[in-house]
Design a protein around this motif. Structure first.
Motif, mmCIF file in Angstrom:
data_model
loop_
_atom_site.group_PDB
_atom_site.id
_atom_site.type_symbol
_atom_site.label_atom_id
_atom_site.label_comp_id
_atom_site.label_asym_id
_atom_site.label_seq_id
_atom_site.Cartn_x
_atom_site.Cartn_y
_atom_site.Cartn_z
ATOM 1 N N ILE A 245 0.825 -1.223 0.000
ATOM 2 C CA ILE A 245 0.000 0.000 0.000
ATOM 3 C C ILE A 245 0.855 1.268 0.000
ATOM 4 C CG2 ILE A 245 -1.792 1.279 1.270
ATOM 5 C CD1 ILE A 245 -2.916 -1.316 0.238
ATOM 6 N N ARG A 246 1.863 1.320 0.822
ATOM 7 C CA ARG A 246 2.726 2.507 0.831
ATOM 8 C C ARG A 246 4.177 2.067 0.802
ATOM 9 N NH1 ARG A 246 1.509 7.487 1.167
ATOM 10 N NH2 ARG A 246 -0.581 6.992 1.858
ATOM 11 N N VAL A 247 4.778 2.169 -0.376
ATOM 12 C CA VAL A 247 6.165 1.726 -0.548
ATOM 13 C C VAL A 247 6.974 2.854 -1.189
ATOM 14 C CG1 VAL A 247 5.807 -0.776 -0.668
ATOM 15 C CG2 VAL A 247 5.357 0.600 -2.672
ATOM 16 N N ARG A 248 8.290 2.694 -1.171
ATOM 17 C CA ARG A 248 9.124 3.773 -1.733
ATOM 18 C C ARG A 248 9.424 3.551 -3.209
ATOM 19 N NH1 ARG A 248 12.268 4.243 3.733
ATOM 20 N NH2 ARG A 248 11.211 6.056 4.613
ATOM 21 N N GLU A 249 9.218 2.317 -3.689
ATOM 22 C CA GLU A 249 9.390 2.035 -5.113
ATOM 23 C C GLU A 249 8.172 1.242 -5.539
ATOM 24 O OE1 GLU A 249 12.862 -0.220 -6.096
ATOM 25 O OE2 GLU A 249 12.146 -0.599 -8.130
ATOM 26 N N PHE A 250 7.452 1.712 -6.542
ATOM 27 C CA PHE A 250 6.239 0.999 -6.939
ATOM 28 C C PHE A 250 5.986 1.160 -8.440
ATOM 29 C CE2 PHE A 250 3.570 4.822 -7.178
ATOM 30 C CZ PHE A 250 4.258 5.692 -6.348
ATOM 31 N N ASP B 215 -10.360 10.129 -6.854
ATOM 32 C CA ASP B 215 -9.594 8.903 -6.606
ATOM 33 C C ASP B 215 -10.526 7.715 -6.633
ATOM 34 O OD1 ASP B 215 -7.246 10.240 -6.216
ATOM 35 O OD2 ASP B 215 -7.411 10.305 -4.019
ATOM 36 N N ALA B 216 -10.143 6.669 -7.366
ATOM 37 C CA ALA B 216 -10.885 5.403 -7.251
ATOM 38 C C ALA B 216 -10.328 4.724 -6.007
ATOM 39 C CB ALA B 216 -10.651 4.545 -8.486
ATOM 40 N N GLU B 217 -11.193 4.549 -5.008
ATOM 41 C CA GLU B 217 -10.747 3.951 -3.749
ATOM 42 C C GLU B 217 -11.365 2.561 -3.586
ATOM 43 O OE1 GLU B 217 -10.136 7.800 -0.841
ATOM 44 O OE2 GLU B 217 -12.086 6.833 -0.829
ATOM 45 N N CYS B 218 -10.570 1.633 -3.046
ATOM 46 C CA CYS B 218 -11.065 0.280 -2.787
ATOM 47 C C CYS B 218 -11.089 0.057 -1.284
ATOM 48 C CB CYS B 218 -10.138 -0.760 -3.413
ATOM 49 S SG CYS B 218 -10.152 -0.697 -5.198
ATOM 50 N N LYS B 219 -12.156 -0.578 -0.830
ATOM 51 C CA LYS B 219 -12.238 -0.879 0.604
ATOM 52 C C LYS B 219 -11.435 -2.147 0.880
ATOM 53 C CE LYS B 219 -15.226 -0.800 4.466
ATOM 54 N NZ LYS B 219 -16.522 -1.053 5.011
ATOM 55 N N THR B 220 -10.494 -2.048 1.793
ATOM 56 C CA THR B 220 -9.664 -3.209 2.146
ATOM 57 C C THR B 220 -9.600 -3.275 3.670
ATOM 58 O OG1 THR B 220 -7.592 -1.997 2.343
ATOM 59 C CG2 THR B 220 -8.185 -2.722 0.128
ATOM 60 N N SER B 221 -8.823 -4.245 4.163
ATOM 61 C CA SER B 221 -8.694 -4.350 5.624
ATOM 62 C C SER B 221 -7.929 -3.144 6.191
ATOM 63 C CB SER B 221 -7.993 -5.653 5.997
ATOM 64 O OG SER B 221 -6.819 -5.772 5.233
ATOM 65 N N GLY C 270 -8.841 -0.139 5.366
ATOM 66 C CA GLY C 270 -9.789 0.958 5.161
ATOM 67 C C GLY C 270 -9.897 1.272 3.677
ATOM 68 N N TRP C 271 -10.443 2.445 3.344
ATOM 69 C CA TRP C 271 -10.557 2.849 1.935
ATOM 70 C C TRP C 271 -9.183 3.285 1.447
ATOM 71 C CZ3 TRP C 271 -14.599 1.975 -1.165
ATOM 72 C CH2 TRP C 271 -15.833 1.716 -0.582
ATOM 73 N N VAL C 272 -8.697 2.634 0.391
ATOM 74 C CA VAL C 272 -7.342 2.921 -0.100
ATOM 75 C C VAL C 272 -7.409 3.482 -1.516
ATOM 76 C CG1 VAL C 272 -5.150 1.833 -0.780
ATOM 77 C CG2 VAL C 272 -6.323 1.085 1.293
ATOM 78 N N GLU C 273 -6.719 4.601 -1.742
ATOM 79 C CA GLU C 273 -6.675 5.174 -3.096
ATOM 80 C C GLU C 273 -5.873 4.252 -4.005
ATOM 81 O OE1 GLU C 273 -4.355 8.783 -3.425
ATOM 82 O OE2 GLU C 273 -4.173 8.408 -5.575
ATOM 83 N N CYS C 274 -6.490 3.762 -5.075
ATOM 84 C CA CYS C 274 -5.784 2.861 -5.993
ATOM 85 C C CYS C 274 -5.498 3.518 -7.345
ATOM 86 C CB CYS C 274 -6.591 1.589 -6.221
ATOM 87 S SG CYS C 274 -6.634 0.545 -4.759
ATOM 88 N N PHE D 110 -2.676 4.797 -12.385
ATOM 89 C CA PHE D 110 -2.956 3.542 -11.680
ATOM 90 C C PHE D 110 -1.764 3.110 -10.826
ATOM 91 C CE2 PHE D 110 -6.699 2.179 -14.200
ATOM 92 C CZ PHE D 110 -6.609 3.078 -15.245
ATOM 93 N N GLY D 111 -1.997 2.824 -9.559
ATOM 94 C CA GLY D 111 -0.967 2.236 -8.697
ATOM 95 C C GLY D 111 -1.152 0.722 -8.740
ATOM 96 N N ILE D 112 -0.248 0.034 -9.449
ATOM 97 C CA ILE D 112 -0.471 -1.394 -9.728
ATOM 98 C C ILE D 112 -0.455 -2.247 -8.449
ATOM 99 C CG2 ILE D 112 0.391 -3.397 -11.039
ATOM 100 C CD1 ILE D 112 -0.838 -1.082 -12.736
ATOM 101 N N GLY D 113 0.484 -1.950 -7.543
ATOM 102 C CA GLY D 113 0.578 -2.741 -6.314
ATOM 103 C C GLY D 113 -0.706 -2.662 -5.501
#
Ligand code: GAP
Length: 409
Positions: free
Chosen positions: A107-112, A212-218, A220-224, A314-317
């Motif tokens: 979800i939050r990385v330095r290289e993606f 932002d297209a957000e997806c609900k995950t464990s 919470g809502w994550v911007e994808c 799009f954030g692929i990860g």
């Protein structure tokens, strides 16, 4: 106190370091876990710097988005499109960000990995020719207004949202619809997918409107996926830095005339630079044009336009993470039994159709089976050669992937 802090929370992003420090002192803000004092706020660069070349004297930065590579290639891309707007270019690649606290798996990385589309169009022509194909698509929209007023997201069709001016224009709406269709196709649960509009204080400096297209995950809502109207900010900024015009030309339907007299005044300096020895002849020829020639030049006058950009990013990860979570199931009462319900289009399974007999009566069945697999987007191959079943089965292994054909994606 809590209510007061909540009410100013959204202002923080727009504050400078000094203002933040004052606020921290005013509210005596401490570390939430240890209760320790916090250091003073400081500016830091979200981009990773590096030195280029053997001497290392040239400073460079790792790209935080793929977009800029497309902007600097704008002239070439425009040429590929015969100089005409609109057109789009897409790129996929790595991006690097000096995130303060990378966490939460992918979800939050330095290289993606990012995949971005830059759609170039005229500032005042943001209607989209294919808008009608998506206008009735129903999506969940969480407008900036509803967020500020503490209201819930709403269901609307893309057509309604654009018609009401909630989504800034048809092209932005069109790409939001395509993002929705893509996400659902690759396995995102539509019930856990929504578009959230940026509040004015979180909108990037370049953006006119952003969802932002957000997806609900464990988590919470994550911007994808981000979908922004970047206006003409980037091309203008590159032009300012390099002095190279990044514009498209448009022939005016109607010549713009401010008065009845059209005078052609050659700019001697520019002509001199461009034509050198022949400059005198060029100036003479222009000066001697008769009124018909001048009208012909006038009607061919072109307007230079710095295109606007609509950008789905799009954030692929993050998308992969959402797909895995949305498709992971555990059998009730038997936690050891789990499975993934990935749609065929992304499932890592391929199929082989291996007729056991070469009796011509079987051909129509094989064809029917292959067509059904294509319809359900299952990647497959038909191997009707005479080899033994074992041999043909082995041939469909991972090393024979060159035989697979893609089923119309
Ligand atoms: N060119 C526009 C742009 O860069 P962004 O919202 O900053 O927009 C696009 O990033 C997408 O990249 C996000 O929607 C998210 O999916 C992904 N992303 C951003 N930062 C990330 C990070 N640190 N780790 C993983 N994915 C990230």
């Amino acid at each position: 106190m809590k209510t007061k802090v909540k009410s100013i929370e959204h202002l923080v992003e727009n504050m400078n370091a000094e203002e933040m420090k004052d606020l921290m002192n005013e509210y005596n803000i401490k570390s939430p876990i240890t209760g320790n004092d916090l250091s003073d706020p400081m500016e830091f660069n979200l981009m990773f710097s590096t030195s280029i070349g053997p001497t290392g004297t040239l400073k460079g930065f790792l790209r935080p988005e793929t977009a800029q590579g497309i902007f600097v290639n704008f002239k070439r891309l425009l040429e590929f499109n015969q100089g005409k707007l609109p057109f789009a270019a897409a790129q996929i690649g790595n991006a690097f960000r000096n995130e303060i606290s990378p966490r939460s798996g992918l979800i939050r990385v330095r290289e993606f990995t990012m995949a971005e589309i830059e759609h170039f169009c005229e500032k005042d022509l943001k209607d989209h020719p294919k808008f009608d194909t998506v206008k009735d698509l129903q999506v969940t929209l969480y407008s900036a207004c509803n967020q500020m007023e503490g209201k819930l997201p709403e269901e609307k069709t893309i057509g309604q949202a654009v018609g009401q001016g909630l989504i800034a224009n048809q092209t932005l709406g069109y790409f939001m619809a395509r993002i929705y269709l893509f996400m659902v196709k690759v396995g995102v649960n539509p019930m856990k997918l929504r578009f959230r509009q940026h509040l004015s204080n979180e909108m990037a400096h370049y953006a006119r409107d952003c969802w932002d297209a957000e997806c609900k995950t464990s988590y919470g809502w994550v911007e994808c996926v981000g979908c922004a109207d970047r206006s003409c900010y980037d091309l203008m900024a590159h032009t300012k830095a390099t002095n190279i015009k990044l514009v498209a030309e448009k022939k005016l339907a109607q010549p713009i005339s401010f008065c009845d007299i059209v005078d052609l005044v050659p700019k001697k300096g520019i002509i001199g630079k461009e034509f050198r020895k022949e400059a005198k002849q060029v100036i003479e020829a222009l000066t001697n044009l008769n009124s018909d020639d001048v009208t012909a030049v006038e009607t061919a006058i072109i307007e230079e336009i710095t295109p606007s950009v609509i950008e789905p990013s799009f954030g692929i990860g993050r998308i992969m993470y959402a797909i895995l979570e949305h498709n992971f199931h555990i059998r009730e009462g038997d936690e050891q039994r789990s499975w993934l319900s990935l749609p065929p289009v992304v499932a890592p399974y391929k199929c082989s159709v291996l007729p056991l007999s070469n009796n011509p009566d079987f051909e129509s069945f094989v064809k029917q089976l292959s067509e059904s697999l294509t319809r359900f987007e299952v990647s497959h191959k038909v191997d009707a050669s005479s080899g033994s079943i074992g041999r043909r089965y082995a041939r469909t292994g991972p090393n024979s992937h060159t035989f697979w054909y893609n089923c119309g994606l």
